[in-house]
Design a protein around this motif. Sequence first.
Motif, PDB file in Angstrom:
ATOM      1  N   MET A  77       4.349  -3.068 -11.335  1.00 29.88           N
ATOM      2  CA  MET A  77       5.730  -3.566 -11.253  1.00 29.88           C
ATOM      3  C   MET A  77       6.227  -3.587  -9.813  1.00 29.88           C
ATOM      4  O   MET A  77       6.957  -4.485  -9.415  1.00 29.88           O
ATOM      5  CB  MET A  77       6.664  -2.694 -12.093  1.00 29.88           C
ATOM      6  N   HIS A  78       5.831  -2.578  -9.035  1.00 32.18           N
ATOM      7  CA  HIS A  78       6.310  -2.451  -7.661  1.00 32.18           C
ATOM      8  C   HIS A  78       5.438  -3.220  -6.672  1.00 32.18           C
ATOM      9  O   HIS A  78       5.932  -3.696  -5.650  1.00 32.18           O
ATOM     10  CB  HIS A  78       6.370  -0.970  -7.263  1.00 32.18           C
TER      11      HIS A  78
ATOM     12  N   GLY B 220       8.772   2.641 -14.052  1.00 32.73           N
ATOM     13  CA  GLY B 220       7.715   1.665 -14.293  1.00 32.73           C
ATOM     14  C   GLY B 220       6.367   2.137 -13.798  1.00 32.73           C
ATOM     15  O   GLY B 220       6.057   3.322 -13.820  1.00 32.73           O
ATOM     16  N   ASP B 221       5.577   1.154 -13.325  1.00 33.24           N
ATOM     17  CA  ASP B 221       4.220   1.475 -12.880  1.00 33.24           C
ATOM     18  C   ASP B 221       3.902   0.743 -11.587  1.00 33.24           C
ATOM     19  O   ASP B 221       4.709  -0.041 -11.075  1.00 33.24           O
ATOM     20  CB  ASP B 221       3.197   1.167 -13.974  1.00 33.24           C
TER      21      ASP B 221
ATOM     22  N   ASP C 121       1.357   6.237  -9.877  1.00 33.27           N
ATOM     23  CA  ASP C 121       1.809   5.953 -11.244  1.00 33.27           C
ATOM     24  C   ASP C 121       2.411   7.187 -11.912  1.00 33.27           C
ATOM     25  O   ASP C 121       3.378   7.078 -12.670  1.00 33.27           O
ATOM     26  CB  ASP C 121       0.657   5.410 -12.091  1.00 33.27           C
TER      27      ASP C 121
END
Length: 160
Positions: A61-62, A57-58, A48
């Motif tokens: 999201m992935h 993002g974080d 992160d």
Amino acid sequence: MTARVGQGWDVHRIAAERPLILGGIAIPSEFGLAGHSDAVVLSHAITDAILGAIAAGDLGMHFPDSDPRWKGCDSLQFLRHACDLAGQAGFQIVNVDSTVILERPKLKDHRQAIRESLAKTMGLDVGRISVKFKTAEGLGPAGEGRSAEAQAIVLIQGRL
């Protein structure tokens, strides 16, 4: 050259009959951490932090926990992905400073192995990886032995 900083944090509940893994290293313990993937708070926090530094993002999201592909996944895969994204964006990781908050077991004897595992995964010299261990002095969920937390800060540099 441009420098950026990213900050990451993660928490997972303590769970019986799960392995305790930190930075790719299995730690002898009567409990582990609950989560959709392998629940490695340290790898998640560093991932992160990298994603934050490159404004990507974080972790969720992935690698959403709603996606069965990530069930039980090795969190070092997430970390490699974030490092690859940083490289594709023209950045290199300068250093990582991280802290694991866990009442027990004592982790100091595993520090070097964890640092080496993270360094290998990230393609960095081990001297660029700091891993610290703290207790919460009996306060809050981590202090009461109900969870483990990790915090991380990364410094990256590159050309924009």
